[in-house]
Scaffold this motif. Structure first.
Motif, PDB file in Angstrom:
ATOM      1  N   SER A 214      51.822  48.415  -6.444  1.00 49.77           N
ATOM      2  CA  SER A 214      50.526  47.792  -6.193  1.00 49.77           C
ATOM      3  C   SER A 214      50.662  46.352  -5.719  1.00 49.77           C
ATOM      4  CB  SER A 214      49.654  47.857  -7.454  1.00 49.77           C
ATOM      5  OG  SER A 214      50.160  46.999  -8.469  1.00 49.77           O
ATOM      6  N   THR A 215      51.751  45.700  -6.061  1.00 48.90           N
ATOM      7  CA  THR A 215      51.943  44.308  -5.661  1.00 48.90           C
ATOM      8  C   THR A 215      52.810  44.179  -4.416  1.00 48.90           C
ATOM      9  OG1 THR A 215      53.822  44.121  -7.202  1.00 48.90           O
ATOM     10  CG2 THR A 215      51.652  43.421  -7.998  1.00 48.90           C
ATOM     11  N   SER A 216      53.179  45.324  -3.840  1.00 40.69           N
ATOM     12  CA  SER A 216      53.967  45.274  -2.599  1.00 40.69           C
ATOM     13  C   SER A 216      53.266  46.108  -1.526  1.00 40.69           C
ATOM     14  CB  SER A 216      55.402  45.756  -2.860  1.00 40.69           C
ATOM     15  OG  SER A 216      55.405  47.039  -3.462  1.00 40.69           O
ATOM     16  N   ASN A 217      53.616  47.385  -1.395  1.00 38.55           N
ATOM     17  CA  ASN A 217      53.023  48.207  -0.335  1.00 38.55           C
ATOM     18  C   ASN A 217      51.554  48.529  -0.612  1.00 38.55           C
ATOM     19  OD1 ASN A 217      55.441  48.402   1.143  1.00 38.55           O
ATOM     20  ND2 ASN A 217      56.156  50.056  -0.178  1.00 38.55           N
ATOM     21  N   ASN A 218      51.236  48.810  -1.865  1.00 40.58           N
ATOM     22  CA  ASN A 218      49.865  49.178  -2.279  1.00 40.58           C
ATOM     23  C   ASN A 218      49.305  50.315  -1.429  1.00 40.58           C
ATOM     24  OD1 ASN A 218      47.731  48.845  -4.095  1.00 40.58           O
ATOM     25  ND2 ASN A 218      46.582  47.567  -2.673  1.00 40.58           N
ATOM     26  N   LYS A 219      50.125  51.350  -1.204  1.00 38.85           N
ATOM     27  CA  LYS A 219      49.678  52.504  -0.432  1.00 38.85           C
ATOM     28  C   LYS A 219      48.804  53.407  -1.298  1.00 38.85           C
ATOM     29  CE  LYS A 219      53.626  52.721   2.736  1.00 38.85           C
ATOM     30  NZ  LYS A 219      54.780  53.526   3.190  1.00 38.85           N
ATOM     31  N   GLY A 220      47.874  54.088  -0.652  1.00 38.25           N
ATOM     32  CA  GLY A 220      46.990  54.957  -1.402  1.00 38.25           C
ATOM     33  C   GLY A 220      47.691  56.142  -2.027  1.00 38.25           C
ATOM     34  N   SER A 221      48.544  56.802  -1.256  1.00 37.92           N
ATOM     35  CA  SER A 221      49.311  57.930  -1.762  1.00 37.92           C
ATOM     36  C   SER A 221      50.751  57.459  -1.927  1.00 37.92           C
ATOM     37  CB  SER A 221      49.239  59.121  -0.798  1.00 37.92           C
ATOM     38  OG  SER A 221      47.905  59.561  -0.668  1.00 37.92           O
ATOM     39  N   ARG A 222      51.094  57.122  -3.150  1.00 37.08           N
ATOM     40  CA  ARG A 222      52.368  56.461  -3.414  1.00 37.08           C
ATOM     41  C   ARG A 222      53.554  57.374  -3.139  1.00 37.08           C
ATOM     42  NH1 ARG A 222      56.039  55.545  -7.621  1.00 37.08           N
ATOM     43  NH2 ARG A 222      57.086  53.576  -7.235  1.00 37.08           N
ATOM     44  N   ARG A 223      54.540  56.860  -2.400  1.00 39.47           N
ATOM     45  CA  ARG A 223      55.786  57.568  -2.132  1.00 39.47           C
ATOM     46  C   ARG A 223      56.810  57.248  -3.220  1.00 39.47           C
ATOM     47  NH1 ARG A 223      52.059  59.617   1.005  1.00 39.47           N
ATOM     48  NH2 ARG A 223      52.904  60.733   2.790  1.00 39.47           N
ATOM     49  N   ILE A 224      57.697  58.199  -3.493  1.00 40.06           N
ATOM     50  CA  ILE A 224      58.724  57.996  -4.506  1.00 40.06           C
ATOM     51  C   ILE A 224      60.074  58.395  -3.911  1.00 40.06           C
ATOM     52  CG2 ILE A 224      58.391  60.294  -5.515  1.00 40.06           C
ATOM     53  CD1 ILE A 224      59.031  59.063  -8.252  1.00 40.06           C
ATOM     54  N   THR A 225      61.094  57.644  -4.226  1.00 38.35           N
ATOM     55  CA  THR A 225      62.432  57.913  -3.700  1.00 38.35           C
ATOM     56  C   THR A 225      63.178  58.867  -4.633  1.00 38.35           C
ATOM     57  OG1 THR A 225      63.432  56.067  -4.903  1.00 38.35           O
ATOM     58  CG2 THR A 225      62.506  55.593  -2.708  1.00 38.35           C
ATOM     59  N   PRO A 226      64.205  59.543  -4.115  1.00 36.19           N
ATOM     60  CA  PRO A 226      65.038  60.384  -4.991  1.00 36.19           C
ATOM     61  C   PRO A 226      65.656  59.574  -6.126  1.00 36.19           C
ATOM     62  CG  PRO A 226      65.458  60.899  -2.679  1.00 36.19           C
ATOM     63  CD  PRO A 226      64.580  59.686  -2.693  1.00 36.19           C
ATOM     64  N   GLU A 227      66.004  58.320  -5.857  1.00 36.08           N
ATOM     65  CA  GLU A 227      66.601  57.472  -6.892  1.00 36.08           C
ATOM     66  C   GLU A 227      65.613  57.214  -8.028  1.00 36.08           C
ATOM     67  OE1 GLU A 227      68.715  57.312  -3.205  1.00 36.08           O
ATOM     68  OE2 GLU A 227      66.606  56.765  -3.613  1.00 36.08           O
ATOM     69  N   GLU A 228      64.334  57.011  -7.673  1.00 33.62           N
ATOM     70  CA  GLU A 228      63.322  56.787  -8.707  1.00 33.62           C
ATOM     71  C   GLU A 228      63.087  58.050  -9.524  1.00 33.62           C
ATOM     72  OE1 GLU A 228      58.609  55.592  -8.998  1.00 33.62           O
ATOM     73  OE2 GLU A 228      59.812  54.730  -7.367  1.00 33.62           O
ATOM     74  N   LEU A 229      63.075  59.209  -8.858  1.00 35.51           N
ATOM     75  CA  LEU A 229      62.931  60.466  -9.584  1.00 35.51           C
ATOM     76  C   LEU A 229      64.046  60.622 -10.613  1.00 35.51           C
ATOM     77  CD1 LEU A 229      61.910  63.346  -7.138  1.00 35.51           C
ATOM     78  CD2 LEU A 229      60.596  62.387  -9.017  1.00 35.51           C
ATOM     79  N   THR A 230      65.259  60.303 -10.184  1.00 30.19           N
ATOM     80  CA  THR A 230      66.408  60.400 -11.095  1.00 30.19           C
ATOM     81  C   THR A 230      66.248  59.439 -12.259  1.00 30.19           C
ATOM     82  OG1 THR A 230      67.863  61.081  -9.289  1.00 30.19           O
ATOM     83  CG2 THR A 230      68.921  60.203 -11.269  1.00 30.19           C
ATOM     84  N   ALA A 231      65.818  58.205 -11.964  1.00 27.71           N
ATOM     85  CA  ALA A 231      65.641  57.205 -13.022  1.00 27.71           C
ATOM     86  C   ALA A 231      64.584  57.633 -14.031  1.00 27.71           C
ATOM     87  CB  ALA A 231      65.268  55.858 -12.405  1.00 27.71           C
ATOM     88  N   LEU A 232      63.587  58.395 -13.567  1.00 25.31           N
ATOM     89  CA  LEU A 232      62.532  58.876 -14.455  1.00 25.31           C
ATOM     90  C   LEU A 232      62.923  60.166 -15.167  1.00 25.31           C
ATOM     91  CD1 LEU A 232      59.439  58.194 -12.159  1.00 25.31           C
ATOM     92  CD2 LEU A 232      60.007  56.984 -14.275  1.00 25.31           C
ATOM     93  N   GLY A 233      64.078  60.714 -14.819  1.00 26.64           N
ATOM     94  CA  GLY A 233      64.540  61.949 -15.447  1.00 26.64           C
ATOM     95  C   GLY A 233      63.778  63.176 -15.007  1.00 26.64           C
ATOM     96  N   LEU A 234      63.300  63.188 -13.749  1.00 24.90           N
ATOM     97  CA  LEU A 234      62.474  64.270 -13.236  1.00 24.90           C
ATOM     98  C   LEU A 234      63.212  65.066 -12.164  1.00 24.90           C
ATOM     99  CD1 LEU A 234      59.156  62.226 -12.875  1.00 24.90           C
ATOM    100  CD2 LEU A 234      59.742  63.809 -14.724  1.00 24.90           C
ATOM    101  N   THR A 235      62.858  66.334 -12.026  1.00 21.98           N
ATOM    102  CA  THR A 235      63.482  67.192 -11.024  1.00 21.98           C
ATOM    103  C   THR A 235      62.407  67.965 -10.259  1.00 21.98           C
ATOM    104  OG1 THR A 235      63.749  68.971 -12.661  1.00 21.98           O
ATOM    105  CG2 THR A 235      65.613  67.463 -12.344  1.00 21.98           C
ATOM    106  N   GLU A 236      62.760  68.420  -9.075  1.00 15.65           N
ATOM    107  CA  GLU A 236      61.841  69.136  -8.205  1.00 15.65           C
ATOM    108  C   GLU A 236      61.792  70.628  -8.534  1.00 15.65           C
ATOM    109  OE1 GLU A 236      63.216  68.517  -4.256  1.00 15.65           O
ATOM    110  OE2 GLU A 236      62.705  66.379  -4.197  1.00 15.65           O
ATOM    111  N   THR A 237      60.631  71.224  -8.318  1.00 13.85           N
ATOM    112  CA  THR A 237      60.459  72.677  -8.362  1.00 13.85           C
ATOM    113  C   THR A 237      59.988  73.120  -6.990  1.00 13.85           C
ATOM    114  OG1 THR A 237      59.900  72.722 -10.721  1.00 13.85           O
ATOM    115  CG2 THR A 237      59.189  74.597  -9.391  1.00 13.85           C
ATOM    116  N   VAL A 238      60.782  73.953  -6.324  1.00 12.45           N
ATOM    117  CA  VAL A 238      60.433  74.451  -4.990  1.00 12.45           C
ATOM    118  C   VAL A 238      59.687  75.763  -5.159  1.00 12.45           C
ATOM    119  CG1 VAL A 238      61.293  75.130  -2.725  1.00 12.45           C
ATOM    120  CG2 VAL A 238      62.482  73.357  -4.037  1.00 12.45           C
TER     121      VAL A 238
END
Length: 283
Positions: A214-238
């Motif tokens: 919110s204090t940088s890009n402040n995009k409406g639909s927030r993008r997330i990097t693979p590195e952030e997903l890993t840091a949050l301990g989350l994985t993808e379901t295809v």
């Protein structure tokens, strides 16, 4: 620069972001996210006993997958009606170009079009679908609320042009839901939905990332990097699924579209909900 007082009035709107650098530095996006979450937490709507397991999964994971949703004869009727939609000039048609890919949407007027396409109308009025969406939204609603559409996704040629929907993203800062009934089998080559279970849940780390955004890009639909997903301990379901599978996803959670093979097509009936999170009704 946006007027802080005008921007503050948007705090309790359904707008994706508040366009004030000052207010965002003060944490307004994090604050409105937490207030909306608190209001959501203290609402609840029951479902019938046969849906309780699916409802718990949807609320906890932000995703539920229900194969063989319709009886065979009913699903065949939905498929048959869906094949007629693109040639019906009385319906509203729209084509979106997402990079090289093309999404053709045929939208329904629930007060008029379901009389002409009764099997499709029965799907949207299905007790299980309506109750699960209502439970997920924690609001009283009926099948007429939200946006209803037939989706025909066509994968375009490979090249440098990118489909922005293939970036992992969150639609908005509050819980909101979409449902798809897939009309044909969905494999990797068809550009399946990819969802991240439990990414709709707030944690101190996810709120820190939200504040940073919110204090940088402040995009409406927030993008997330693979590195952030890993840091949050989350994985993808295809979501490669057979036809006649219903998928309901909380699209506050992270999701995207997988890039498919050129020329491959995906077909679905879609229902999308998005209400102001600070209002108690869906209207």
């Amino acid at each position: 620069m946006a007027n802080p007082l005008t921007s503050f009035a948007r705090m309790f709107s359904g707008d994706k972001t508040v366009p004030s650098p000052l207010l965002n530095r003060m944490g307004i996006q994090v604050m409105r996210t937490m207030i909306a979450r608190g209001m959501y937490k203290f609402r609840s709507l029951p479902v019938d006993s046969d849906l309780q397991s699916a409802a718990r999964e949807l609320l906890s994971d932000g995703l539920v997958v229900l194969p063989e949703f319709l009886p065979d004869a009913e699903f065949a009727a939905v498929q048959s009606e869906s094949r007629q939609l693109s040639a019906d000039a009385e319906l509203k048609h729209k084509t979106l170009h997402h990079g090289p890919n093309q999404l053709e949407l045929t939208t329904f007027d629930t007060s008029r079009d379901f009389a002409k396409y009764p099997a499709i109308g029965r799907f949207y009025q299905d007790r299980r679908l309506v109750q699960l969406m209502q439970c997920a939204e924690k609001r009283k609603l009926d099948y007429t609320i939200g946006n209803h559409a037939y989706e025909h996704l066509v994968q375009g040629p490979l090249g440098e042009e990118k489909d922005p929907e293939t970036d992992m993203h969150s639609d908005i800062f509050f819980h909101t839901h979409k449902a798809w009934l897939y009309l044909e089998d969905v494999a990797e080559e068809h550009g399946p939905l990819v969802a991240v279970k439990r990414s709709h849940l707030l944690t101190p780390k996810s709120l820190a990332y939200l504040y940073q955004e919110s204090t940088s890009n402040n995009k409406g639909s927030r993008r997330i990097t693979p590195e952030e997903l890993t840091a949050l301990g989350l994985t993808e379901t295809v979501l490669t699924v057979p036809k006649n599978t219903l998928v309901i996803a909380n699209v506050h959670g992270y999701h995207c579209r997988r890039r498919g093979q050129p020329g491959k097509e995906r077909f679905a009936l879609h229902w999308s909900l998005r209400a102001n999170p600070f209002r108690l009704t869906s209207r």
